[in-house]
Design a protein around this motif. Structure first.
Motif, PDB file in Angstrom:
ATOM      1  N   ALA A  59      46.105  43.008  41.097  1.00 41.09           N
ATOM      2  CA  ALA A  59      44.874  42.806  41.881  1.00 41.09           C
ATOM      3  C   ALA A  59      43.644  43.098  41.049  1.00 41.09           C
ATOM      4  CB  ALA A  59      44.884  43.707  43.108  1.00 41.09           C
ATOM      5  N   ALA A  61      41.291  45.044  37.840  1.00 41.38           N
ATOM      6  CA  ALA A  61      40.955  46.371  37.327  1.00 41.38           C
ATOM      7  C   ALA A  61      41.032  47.375  38.465  1.00 41.38           C
ATOM      8  CB  ALA A  61      39.553  46.353  36.721  1.00 41.38           C
ATOM      9  N   GLY A 100      40.740  40.987  37.207  1.00 43.14           N
ATOM     10  CA  GLY A 100      41.394  41.203  35.922  1.00 43.14           C
ATOM     11  C   GLY A 100      42.833  40.750  35.931  1.00 43.14           C
ATOM     12  N   GLU A 103      42.573  37.218  35.064  1.00 46.54           N
ATOM     13  CA  GLU A 103      42.156  37.149  33.665  1.00 46.54           C
ATOM     14  C   GLU A 103      43.345  37.433  32.743  1.00 46.54           C
ATOM     15  OE1 GLU A 103      38.830  39.857  34.379  1.00 46.54           O
ATOM     16  OE2 GLU A 103      37.533  38.372  33.415  1.00 46.54           O
ATOM     17  N   GLU A 123      35.221  39.137  41.770  1.00 52.99           N
ATOM     18  CA  GLU A 123      34.320  40.186  41.301  1.00 52.99           C
ATOM     19  C   GLU A 123      32.958  40.166  41.992  1.00 52.99           C
ATOM     20  OE1 GLU A 123      36.417  38.515  39.499  1.00 52.99           O
ATOM     21  OE2 GLU A 123      37.259  39.769  37.916  1.00 52.99           O
ATOM     22  N   GLY A 131      34.804  40.528  33.937  1.00 53.35           N
ATOM     23  CA  GLY A 131      34.353  41.263  32.743  1.00 53.35           C
ATOM     24  C   GLY A 131      35.362  41.240  31.616  1.00 53.35           C
ATOM     25  N   ARG A 273      38.930  51.161  53.365  1.00 52.25           N
ATOM     26  CA  ARG A 273      40.358  51.492  53.175  1.00 52.25           C
ATOM     27  C   ARG A 273      40.640  52.972  53.356  1.00 52.25           C
ATOM     28  NH1 ARG A 273      38.862  47.025  51.048  1.00 52.25           N
ATOM     29  NH2 ARG A 273      40.264  45.244  50.905  1.00 52.25           N
TER      30      ARG A 273
HETATM   31  N1  T1G Z   1      41.894  48.776  42.407  1.00 53.30           N
HETATM   32  C1  T1G Z   1      42.393  49.893  42.973  1.00 53.30           C
HETATM   33  N2  T1G Z   1      43.027  49.919  44.179  1.00 53.30           N
HETATM   34  C2  T1G Z   1      43.143  48.752  44.823  1.00 53.30           C
HETATM   35  C3  T1G Z   1      42.629  47.542  44.305  1.00 53.30           C
HETATM   36  C4  T1G Z   1      41.985  47.587  43.035  1.00 53.30           C
HETATM   37  N3  T1G Z   1      41.510  46.493  42.449  1.00 53.30           N
HETATM   38  N4  T1G Z   1      42.905  46.565  45.202  1.00 53.30           N
HETATM   39  C5  T1G Z   1      43.549  47.149  46.222  1.00 53.30           C
HETATM   40  N5  T1G Z   1      43.691  48.457  46.009  1.00 53.30           N
HETATM   41  C6  T1G Z   1      44.361  49.434  46.878  1.00 53.30           C
HETATM   42  C7  T1G Z   1      43.616  49.632  48.180  1.00 53.30           C
HETATM   43  O1  T1G Z   1      42.554  50.551  47.994  1.00 53.30           O
HETATM   44  C8  T1G Z   1      44.709  50.163  49.070  1.00 53.30           C
HETATM   45  O2  T1G Z   1      44.920  51.517  48.701  1.00 53.30           O
HETATM   46  C9  T1G Z   1      45.925  49.362  48.608  1.00 53.30           C
HETATM   47  O3  T1G Z   1      45.617  48.910  47.281  1.00 53.30           O
HETATM   48  C10 T1G Z   1      46.204  48.162  49.487  1.00 53.30           C
HETATM   49  O4  T1G Z   1      44.992  47.407  49.522  1.00 53.30           O
HETATM   50  C11 T1G Z   1      37.841  43.141  34.729  1.00 53.30           C
HETATM   51  C12 T1G Z   1      36.409  44.253  36.655  1.00 53.30           C
HETATM   52  C13 T1G Z   1      44.824  42.945  46.620  1.00 53.30           C
HETATM   53  C14 T1G Z   1      44.233  41.338  48.447  1.00 53.30           C
HETATM   54  O5  T1G Z   1      38.527  42.651  44.010  1.00 53.30           O
HETATM   55  O6  T1G Z   1      41.395  42.152  47.592  1.00 53.30           O
HETATM   56  O7  T1G Z   1      39.200  43.155  38.138  1.00 53.30           O
HETATM   57  O8  T1G Z   1      44.552  52.608  50.943  1.00 53.30           O
HETATM   58  O9  T1G Z   1      44.641  47.636  51.987  1.00 53.30           O
HETATM   59  O10 T1G Z   1      45.122  44.026  52.677  1.00 53.30           O
HETATM   60  O11 T1G Z   1      36.988  41.193  35.671  1.00 53.30           O
HETATM   61  O12 T1G Z   1      43.404  44.941  48.170  1.00 53.30           O
HETATM   62  O13 T1G Z   1      46.880  52.006  50.188  1.00 53.30           O
HETATM   63  O14 T1G Z   1      45.603  53.848  49.040  1.00 53.30           O
HETATM   64  O15 T1G Z   1      43.402  45.894  50.637  1.00 53.30           O
HETATM   65  O16 T1G Z   1      47.301  43.737  51.350  1.00 53.30           O
HETATM   66  C15 T1G Z   1      38.891  42.673  41.291  1.00 53.30           C
HETATM   67  C16 T1G Z   1      40.599  43.872  45.535  1.00 53.30           C
HETATM   68  C17 T1G Z   1      38.635  44.045  40.800  1.00 53.30           C
HETATM   69  C18 T1G Z   1      40.838  42.775  44.514  1.00 53.30           C
HETATM   70  C19 T1G Z   1      45.522  43.408  48.942  1.00 53.30           C
HETATM   71  N6  T1G Z   1      39.940  42.704  42.272  1.00 53.30           N
HETATM   72  N7  T1G Z   1      41.739  44.071  46.403  1.00 53.30           N
HETATM   73  O17 T1G Z   1      45.059  43.409  50.266  1.00 53.30           O
HETATM   74  O18 T1G Z   1      45.897  45.691  50.987  1.00 53.30           O
HETATM   75  S1  T1G Z   1      37.323  44.058  39.598  1.00 53.30           S
HETATM   76  C20 T1G Z   1      39.657  42.704  43.574  1.00 53.30           C
HETATM   77  C21 T1G Z   1      42.006  43.191  47.407  1.00 53.30           C
HETATM   78  C22 T1G Z   1      38.033  43.361  38.232  1.00 53.30           C
HETATM   79  C23 T1G Z   1      37.773  42.332  36.003  1.00 53.30           C
HETATM   80  C24 T1G Z   1      37.078  43.040  37.137  1.00 53.30           C
HETATM   81  C25 T1G Z   1      43.141  43.571  48.316  1.00 53.30           C
HETATM   82  C26 T1G Z   1      44.429  42.789  48.051  1.00 53.30           C
HETATM   83  P1  T1G Z   1      45.527  52.573  49.786  1.00 53.30           P
HETATM   84  P2  T1G Z   1      44.635  46.652  50.875  1.00 53.30           P
HETATM   85  P3  T1G Z   1      45.882  44.178  51.416  1.00 53.30           P
END
Ligand code: T1G
Length: 672
Positions: A59, A61, A100, A103, A123, A131, A273
């Motif tokens: 999912a 970073a 990421g 990516e 993002e 990034g 969350r």
């Molecule tokens: N980092 C850390 N924890 C994450 C996480 C993440 N990216 N995504 C989800 N979690 C945790 C969330 O807090 C929860 O924790 C558990 O996973 C289940 O999530 C370099 C810089 C993947 C579609 O924006 O969209 O990469 O409460 O309740 O409904 O370019 O989570 O169980 O302890 O949402 O099944 C970009 C964000 C990051 C994706 C799953 N990625 N996540 O949905 O479960 S920036 C995102 C989601 C990045 C790069 C850049 C959703 C999901 P806990 P959930 P879900």
């Protein structure tokens, strides 16, 4: 260990195992880098399959690391090493590959995905841009305008859409790992394509397509920095060498990561969350609910029934007679049909839902219900009658819930034989769409009752926020407070359209007066008249709403309210309302001074914050983050501002309204 290495013949299998969503935290990045080096040194390995354990590919970073000092290796460094690996990597994607995570897949030479996989670069929803190379690699795999669509809106695409534009090389029917192994053996007999980073950018799919997408992005995200930065980064990466484009992307990413808007969006992401993190109770698992009862087939009851049906639950809807039951059933059927029409459910799922839905005018049909929600007329007597009937027909272990938006749940619970099984489940209209669910806790509610309510919230994919019993709980209580402050501002010099304009310019989806016209002014008017006898005559009371209703201006449904609706839906400032407001100011001998938009928003924000502090002091909300989650999800408080409580403590920049520190004095009379 979060990264495991195995071998099958000349194919290395790299498995990322970092529950719950394989976020690319420091340990994963370090171990992935080490594993890459081992594979590069292993002469017996000819290809690599990269797969993730659990329900989903990565999912992205780790959002929780953003506010910590950077820890090498940076994700970009790891991915650039994979770009240049001498052996081809194949990303095998299930669940979601986001940020990421995608990516990482782009750095691989090939990508295959399960049919129900989703791939995206969300993002911008965190106030960032990709990034780790997303803005540079994506337009080297798919047309530039398609790349901008994915990055600028932050919305994932499904596997078939991904394959159609060239983002993935195949869809894995059956076992994903076996499909990837087959794919690996297939590529080794042919010349390999260059890594994405070494390819030329792919032009837009049609002349003007890129600009068209950029224009839509700008129109949809006014005031937000990240989407605009994404357009700029994409535009740049189309015209400069990849190395320079990577450096430009990284610089923009670092800048955005420090911005108020990104910190606000990350705050909301985590706060949503965390609302029930410490409340996890045993005694109920999501599959612990099968049959729901819904009392009332009006707008709210039908929305609640539809939400339950769409979540795979069976529903018995009770109405007072067969005609009302048929009308309620029609409302539910319309919502479900619309869901199928919009592709949210299949025809097969629609057929299953039809079989899972029953309407009746006989409460006995609720005998097997696990949880019953009433959504009948907001009158204590009516609700007590409903609960008395539920007491008589439901299983003793069934949970009884009220959707009331302000009545005293302790009083409702006390009227039943077993108050421990009574709870408030306050949905927001339309109930099958709005994600917020206020779970209102009467004093006598048992843990098991709360556990079942949380289980329902999880099943309906709602954002649950616990609230104590008071008039309006959290959302409506804060809304009543700032609605009242806005009415004061009308008496003191503002006009409805100025207040509404200031609110929409701030980022709210609709101003308070247009929202009241939409809801209808007569509902609160009737409540004010009922409460007139007990109202504190010394407290400030604004009569503008009464004057409007007395003049037959009941809101949009009557063609006139705070606004005039010449076409029945477009609000137009009305000189008659301006005159009426000025008469009220004169009658109260108030000198009218027109406030600035900033002053209007400052008073609204400080009122929200002051009411939020009262709510915290009274224990109605568990913490300030919950209040932000409520305001963002109930009234569309702009996510990229974080919420009123976030703004009060963590935002000090010129491009936002500086919230006042001392909120208004207690205004009990306003909450009607
Ligand atoms: N980092 C850390 N924890 C994450 C996480 C993440 N990216 N995504 C989800 N979690 C945790 C969330 O807090 C929860 O924790 C558990 O996973 C289940 O999530 C370099 C810089 C993947 C579609 O924006 O969209 O990469 O409460 O309740 O409904 O370019 O989570 O169980 O302890 O949402 O099944 C970009 C964000 C990051 C994706 C799953 N990625 N996540 O949905 O479960 S920036 C995102 C989601 C990045 C790069 C850049 C959703 C999901 P806990 P959930 P879900």
């Amino acid at each position: 260990m979060t990264v495991h290495l195995a071998r099958r013949g000349n194919v290395a299998i790299v498995t990322i195992d970092n529950p719950p969503v394989n976020a690319l935290g420091h340990a994963v990045r370090r171990e992935l880098s080490d594993t890459l080096a081992r594979i590069e040194a292993d002469v017996d390995v000819a290809a690599v399959v990269l797969i993730c354990a659990g329900r989903t590919f990565s999912a992205g970073a780790d959002v929780r690391e953003f506010d910590k000092p950077p820890a090498a290796p940076a994700l970009g460094a790891v991915l650039r090493a994979i770009d240049h690996a001498t052996k081809p990597w194949i990303a095998a994607i299930q669940g979601t590959a986001l940020g990421g995570g995608l990516e990482l897949a782009l750095a691989c030479r090939f990508r295959i995905a399960c049919p129900n996989a989703r791939l995206g670069l969300p993002e911008v929803t965190l106030g960032l841009i990709p990034g780790a190379g997303g803005t540079v690699l994506l337009p080297r795999l798919i047309p530039a305008d398609k790349a901008l669509e994915i990055i600028g809106f932050g919305k994932p695409v499904n596997a078939r859409e991904a394959q159609a534009v060239g983002l993935i090389d195949g869809i894995a029917e059956g076992d994903l790992l076996e499909a990837a192994m087959d794919f690996a053996s297939g590529i080794l007999v042919n010349p390999l394509p260059p890594p994405a980073i070494a390819r030329q950018v792919i032009p837009e799919s049609a002349p003007g397509a890129f600009v068209a997408v950029a224009t839509r992005i700008a129109a949809k995200t006014p005031g937000q920095h990240a989407p605009a930065a994404a357009v700029q980064a994409l535009r740049g990466s189309l015209s400069i060498p990849p190395i320079e484009a990577l450096a430009a992307e990284a610089q923009t990413f670092r800048h955005l990561k420090q911005s108020d808007q990104s910190r606000a969006l990350r705050h909301v992401f985590l706060a949503e969350r965390n609302t029930t993190r410490s409340v996890r109770l045993d005694g109920a698992a999501p599959n612990d609910l099968a049959m729901m009862g819904v009392i009332g087939g009006g707008t709210m009851g039908a929305g609640i029934a539809a939400a339950c049906l769409l979540a795979g639950l069976s529903v018995v809807m009770i109405e007072r007679d067969t005609a009302a039951a048929a009308a309620g059933a029609a409302r539910v059927s319309e919502i479900i049909a619309s869901s199928e029409k919009r592709g949210l459910i299949s025809a097969k799922k629609h057929a299953l839902i039809k079989r899972a839905f029953l309407t009746s005018d006989d409460y006995a049909a609720l005998a097997r219900a696990d949880l019953v929600i009433e959504a009948v007329f907001e009158d204590m007597g009516v609700k007590k009658q409903v609960f008395a009937q539920l007491d008589a027909v439901t299983r003793p272990d069934a949970i009884l819930a009220s959707n009331t938006s302000y009545l005293d749940l302790n009083e409702i619970a006390a009227s039943t034989r077993n108050p421990a099984r009574v709870i408030g489940l306050h949905f927001f209209s339309p109930a099958h769409v709005m994600r917020l669910l206020e779970i209102v806790m009467p004093d006598a509610a048992a843990d098991r009752t709360l556990a079942k309510a949380l289980s329902l919230a999880e099943r309906l994919r709602k954002v649950p926020v616990l609230a104590g019993v008071c008039d309006g709980f959290i959302a409506n209580r804060i809304m009543s407070a700032y609605r009242c402050e806005c009415e004061y501002m009308l008496e003191e010099g503002a006009l409805p359209w100025q207040v509404d304009r200031a609110m929409t310019a701030f980022g709210m989806p609709m101003g308070i007066f247009q929202m009241q016209d939409l809801a209808g002014l007569d509902i609160s008017w009737a409540m004010r008249k009922r409460q007139a006898a007990t109202r504190d005559q010394d407290a400030r009371y604004v009569e503008i709403g009464d004057r409007l209703c007395e003049a037959g201006r009941l809101g949009r449904k009557s063609g006139r309210g705070y606004y005039w609706y010449p076409d029945g839906k477009t609000p137009v400032p009305d000189p008659e309302v301006e005159a009426l407001i000025k008469q009220e100011s004169e009658r109260k001998r108030l000198r009218r001074i027109v406030p600035s938009d900033a002053a209007i928003m400052e008073r609204i924000l400080s009122t929200m914050q002051a009411e939020g502090h009262r709510i915290l002091r009274e224990g109605i909300a568990r913490n300030a983050d919950d209040i932000d989650v409520v305001m963002v999800n109930a009234f569309g408080f702009p996510r990229w501002r974080g919420g009123p409580m976030f703004m009060e403590t963590r935002v000090r920049t010129t491009d936002t309204v500086q919230p006042g520190t001392d909120g208004p004095p207690d205004q009990d009379q306003c909450r009607t």
